[in-house]
Design an enzyme around this catalytic site. Structure first.
Site, mmCIF file in Angstrom:
data_model
loop_
_atom_site.group_PDB
_atom_site.id
_atom_site.type_symbol
_atom_site.label_atom_id
_atom_site.label_comp_id
_atom_site.label_asym_id
_atom_site.label_seq_id
_atom_site.Cartn_x
_atom_site.Cartn_y
_atom_site.Cartn_z
ATOM 1 C CG ASP A 121 -1.894 -1.207 1.084
ATOM 2 O OD1 ASP A 121 -1.494 -2.339 1.442
ATOM 3 O OD2 ASP A 121 -3.010 -1.016 0.587
ATOM 4 C CG ASN A 174 0.988 -5.748 1.759
ATOM 5 O OD1 ASN A 174 0.293 -5.124 0.972
ATOM 6 N ND2 ASN A 174 0.986 -7.069 1.814
ATOM 7 C CE LYS A 175 -5.144 -5.702 4.605
ATOM 8 N NZ LYS A 175 -5.736 -4.464 5.174
#
Ligand SMILES: CSC[C@H]1O[C@H](OP(=O)(O)O)[C@H](O)[C@@H]1O
Length: 359
Positions: free
Chosen positions: A249, A259-260
């Site tokens: 992201d 990121n996640k």
């Protein structure tokens, strides 16, 4: 605000977004894999809610949605172009409040604001300016598809026939315009007859891996095995995984990767098993104005995502819950970053900058 939208059940291919007759058709990803429902959005508020509620999610898809959201905010504008530009900027600043981590949201909105300002300076008429802003949003959308294909081509050079590759969350066609970033090489491998075995982490708490990655790869005929997040180390220890690839992201200037949530743990496990850890992203996800991962805003989401996922209570009422939607993987754990311009490696503070230089 509840979106005043109609659900359009359309047997579309798995496209997250479509612009049609002055409306944004948004696939409601919260309903996948059981239902394919397109929402017809006609206001920026509906787009804002769609992003915030993860009806659309994934950094590039969020940016594309927001760009169309600016257009929806000025479609009926009746003032002069200078006033139109001010309204477009106001709408962009509103849409920028929907989620904080994915830099593509701000990258796309900055592009729309710059276009609106330029149109006013060029003396375009109001209707010309509205048409031009729609063209800009469509360009952001179409460029993303070509970008992802290039990412896939570069990423595929890192994989060999018969490899096992693990991925986390969803960085596929549903997170973008098409193909995805981390999932792009799996689609191209299929086209080229290269056999890859994908292990998809389910990705608690919102299950983008189970609901979206496993779904879109299965639909495409890719060999995908769904695993719980806590199985990643086990499958690596069995020698079933030869590479990890994830989306992101936001990449900071030093190569730290947001990121996640759970990605950092996968990166540590990959390191422990001497497995390369790849990050796939377009240049629009690389944010040279953010020095390190410590400077990336990490979204915290509603505790119900953890304790009442999909409506079933799985934790006691009132228990304290921490629900960060992202984590940061330090650049030292990132083997390479794969972009549409090619693959870059450490030292990232140098190699990332070179991606943006003229040549
Ligand atoms: C290609 S960007 C995909 C990226 O976005 C996801 O987050 P969310 O589903 O909350 O928007 C996740 O971090 C993916 O790696």
């Amino acid at each position: 605000m509840t979106a005043n939208t109609e659900s359009l059940n359309k047997p579309e291919a798995l496209r997250s977004l479509k612009w049609e007759e002055n409306a944004l058709l948004m696939l409601d990803q919260r309903l996948l894999p059981e239902e394919t429902v397109f929402l017809r959005l006609t206001t920026p508020e509906q787009v804002w809610e769609g992003i915030r509620e993860l009806k659309v999610r994934g950094a590039p898809a969020i940016g594309i949605s927001a760009a169309y959201g600016v257009v929806l905010g000025v479609l009926q504008f009746a003032g002069n172009t200078r006033e139109l530009a001010a309204e477009a900027i106001k709408q962009a600043e509103y849409l920028a409040t929907s989620r904080p981590t994915a830099v593509n949201l701000f990258w796309a909105l900055d592009r729309m604001k710059a276009r609106a300002t330029a149109l006013a300076a060029e003396g375009a008429s109001t209707s010309e300016a509205i048409d031009a802003l729609l063209e800009e949003a469509k360009r952001i959308h179409s460029e993303d598809e070509e970008t992802n294909r290039l990412i896939g081509e570069h990423a595929l050079t890192l994989f060999e026939d018969g490899m096992g590759v693990l991925t986390h969350c969803n960085a596929g066609g549903l997170a973008t315009s098409k193909y995805g970033t981390a999932l792009a090489p799996f689609y191209l491998a299929l086209e080229e007859g290269i056999r890859l075995k994908v292990f998809a982490d389910e990705t608690r708490p919102v299950l983008q891996g189970a609901r979206l990655t496993a779904f879109e790869l299965q639909q495409a005929g890719v060999d995908v095995t769904l695993i719980c997040d806590n199985m990643a180390g086990h499958v690596m220890s069995k020698g079933w995984v030869q590479a990890v690839i994830v989306g992101t992201d936001r990449v900071a200037a030093n190569g730290d990767v947001a990121n996640k949530i759970g990605t950092y743990g996968v990166a540590v496990l990959a390191k422990a098993h001497n497995i390369p850890f790849y990050v796939a992203c377009p240049l629009s996800t690389i944010d040279l104005s953010t020095p390190t991962g410590d400077d990336i805003p990490i979204e915290e989401r509603h505790p119900d995502e953890v304790s009442r996922g999909f409506g079933k209570r799985t934790a006691p009422e009132g228990v304290a819950i921490y629900n960060p939607a992202f984590d940061v993987t330090p650049n030292e754990l990132v083997t390479a970053i794969i972009t549409e311009k090619g693959i870059v490696r450490a030292p990232y503070s140098d190699s990332l900058k070179k991606l943006f230089s003229a040549e």
